[in-house]
Structures are given as C-alpha cells and as structure tokens.
Scaffold this active site. Structure first.
Site: not given
Ligand code: CO8
Length: 258
Positions: A66, A109, A112, A132
């Site tokens: 998400a 998400g 999921e 998460e």
């Molecule tokens: N949300 C928003 N932006 C994201 C997300 C995300 N989940 N994942 C990546 N991005 C963005 C980054 O912020 C970055 O943007 P910017 O260049 O503007 O800073 C761009 O995508 C590229 O990402 P990275 O630079 O971080 O890329 P890496 O290759 O270094 O890392 C990863 C890749 C490991 C996937 C890393 O991006 C990461 O850890 N992402 C988050 C993963 C995460 O924690 N997911 C869970 C989110 S919470 C959730 O899903 C809850 C679900 C239930 C909620 C339902 C209600 C609606």
C-alpha cells in the site's frame, strides 16, 4: 471509468489483462490504483467474452505495498471512515478466475493483492513478504488471514512478525505460489495458462471458483454440501452435454458458455 491513469488494460482473446503502472513508486497501491483495478476487474467480470483475468506489474515490482506516503498522516478514524478496504472485497469477489503474474516485489498490500487472486504465477525474481511490522503496523488487506491459509500458521507468523521477505523458490515450497517460471518467460507462460482457463465453459469456471472460495471459508461438511449443489447445477448447462458428448466422440468440446 475507463480512462485509467495508474493501470494499463487490454483484452487478448478471451483474457483481460490489467498491468499496474506506477513505476515511480514500485506500483505502490494508492487509492486511485485500488479504484482502477477494481473498476477494470469488475468490467471484465461482467463481460462474457472474458474467461480469465491476469493482474500483473512490472519486472521490478508487482506492487511494493500500500502507498506508505498516502497513509503516513492518516488517523485510525481516517482509515476506518475512508473505506480503504471495501474495493478489495469487490475485487476478491469477481467470478472470473484471476491470475496474479508476479515479478519482483510483492510486499505488504502487494502480497495481499496477489493472495486475492486464484493462481499466483511467479517469476524467479519474485519476492514476497508482509513487512508492515517494520513500519509499526501490521497487515491490513488480508495478510494475517489469507497468508495462514496459504502457508500455515508458522510460516505466516515468521513472515508477519519478522517482516522478512521470501524468494520465489521458498514461496513455492511454502505453497504460496502455483508455479515459478524464469522471469523472461513470465508473461508468455501466464498467457498460456490464462488462455487454457479461458477456453473452458464459463459457468463451470464460475462454479469451480465459487467452490474453491467456499473451501477457504466454510467447515468441510458445509463446503461439501455446497460443492454437491453447484456440481449438480452444471448438469443443466448445454456445455456439460457438449463436454461429455465431445469426450465420447473423441473430439475437442465447443463450449457456448450456456
Ligand atoms: N509506498 C509508497 N512509495 C513506495 C513504496 C510504498 N509501499 N515502496 C516503494 N516506494 C517508492 C519509494 O519511496 C521510492 O520513491 P522515491 O524515489 O520518490 O523515494 C521508489 O518507490 C523506489 O523505491 P526505493 O528507492 O525504496 O527502491 P529500492 O529498490 O531501494 O527498495 C523496496 C525497494 C525494498 C521494495 C523498498 O521500496 C521498500 O521497502 N518499500 C516498502 C515496502 C513495504 O513496506 N510495503 C508495505 C507497505 S504497508 C502495506 O502494504 C499495508 C497494507 C494494508 C493497508 C490497506 C489500507 C489501504
């Protein structure tokens, strides 16, 4: 809504393809992506010309979760009143079989969402997880419920409580994915599986998917009763007569979805 900004939608034969297209955020699922996926899937589901739906992302990410930036400032009340979850209930309830074609990250998400699909076909580059807990929250789109049903309590607890990711090979061993294929072949292989499913009789696909769904939610005896009834109901279709006649006559069936 057919003018989509965050997904690409196309029809190939009897298969509807939905490609999540937010490369700048690794396909993070914000409110707009959710609304567009649900809208496209619902339209495909209403179309008798469609016998299977494929949901996919990019080579780098199916969806990295998400959208954290969209959620960050929200209160509990915002999350509750915003009905961020209602659309996914509609998505999970489409009658048409849905295949998730996963390459790269399927986290939070994203994992999921894949688990709301009927088959998960993964590239060998796929990474699955529920991270998460690293954000001070927990799965909120079905992860704590569907992951246990897919991989069992102990693997699910490992993933959800540590926030670690697992690769495609581990996900296949654990039973989370249907098949793993080389990344370069993912879309071709998924296309073949989708064409195969879409060539079947639509009433039997709807019935089989409903029975599979029932197995996830009901005690065995109730599920078996449901199965017996939907199985019997298919004997009122022309396609059942055609399918069995074709077997007897040693020819491929020609289904009419009636
Ligand atoms: N949300 C928003 N932006 C994201 C997300 C995300 N989940 N994942 C990546 N991005 C963005 C980054 O912020 C970055 O943007 P910017 O260049 O503007 O800073 C761009 O995508 C590229 O990402 P990275 O630079 O971080 O890329 P890496 O290759 O270094 O890392 C990863 C890749 C490991 C996937 C890393 O991006 C990461 O850890 N992402 C988050 C993963 C995460 O924690 N997911 C869970 C989110 S919470 C959730 O899903 C809850 C679900 C239930 C909620 C339902 C209600 C609606």
């Amino acid at each position: 809504m057919t003018d989509y900004a965050t997904i690409i939608v196309e029809t190939r034969g009897r298969v509807g393809w939905i490609t999540i297209n937010r490369p700048e955020a690794l396909n993070a699922l914000n409110t707009q992506v959710c609304a567009e996926i649900v809208d496209a899937a619902t339209r495909f589901d209403a179309d008798e010309g469609i016998g299977a739906i494929v949901l996919t992302g990019s080579e780098r990410a199916f969806a990295a979760g998400a959208d954290i930036k969209e959620m960050e400032a929200k209160s509990g009340l915002d999350m509750l009143m915003g009905d961020h979850f209602g659309g996914w209930t509609t998505f999970a309830a489409v009658r048409t079989p849905v295949i998730a074609a996963v390459a790269g990250y399927a986290l939070g998400g994203g994992c999921e969402l894949a688990m709301m699909c009927d088959l998960i076909i993964a590239a060998d580059t796929a990474k699955f997880g529920q991270p998460e807990i690293n954000l001070g929250v927990m799965p909120g789109m079905g992860g704590s419920q569907r992951l246990i049903r897919a991989v069992g309590y102990y693997k699910a607890a490992d993933l959800i409580l540590t926030g670690r990711t697992m690769d495609a090979a581990e996900a296949e061993r654990a039973g989370l994915v249907s098949r793993v294929v080389p990344a370069a072949d993912l879309l071709d292989e998924v296309g073949k599986v989708a064409d195969t499913i879409a060539s079947k009789s639509l009433p039997s696909l709807y019935a089989a998917k409903a029975a599979l769904d029932a197995a996830m939610e009901t005690p065995l005896a109730e599920g078996l009763r449901f199965e017996r009834h939907v199985f019997a109901s298919l004997f009122d279709t022309a396609d059942q007569k055609e399918g069995m006649a074709a077997f007897r006559e040693k020819r491929p069936p020609e289904f009419t979805n009636r």
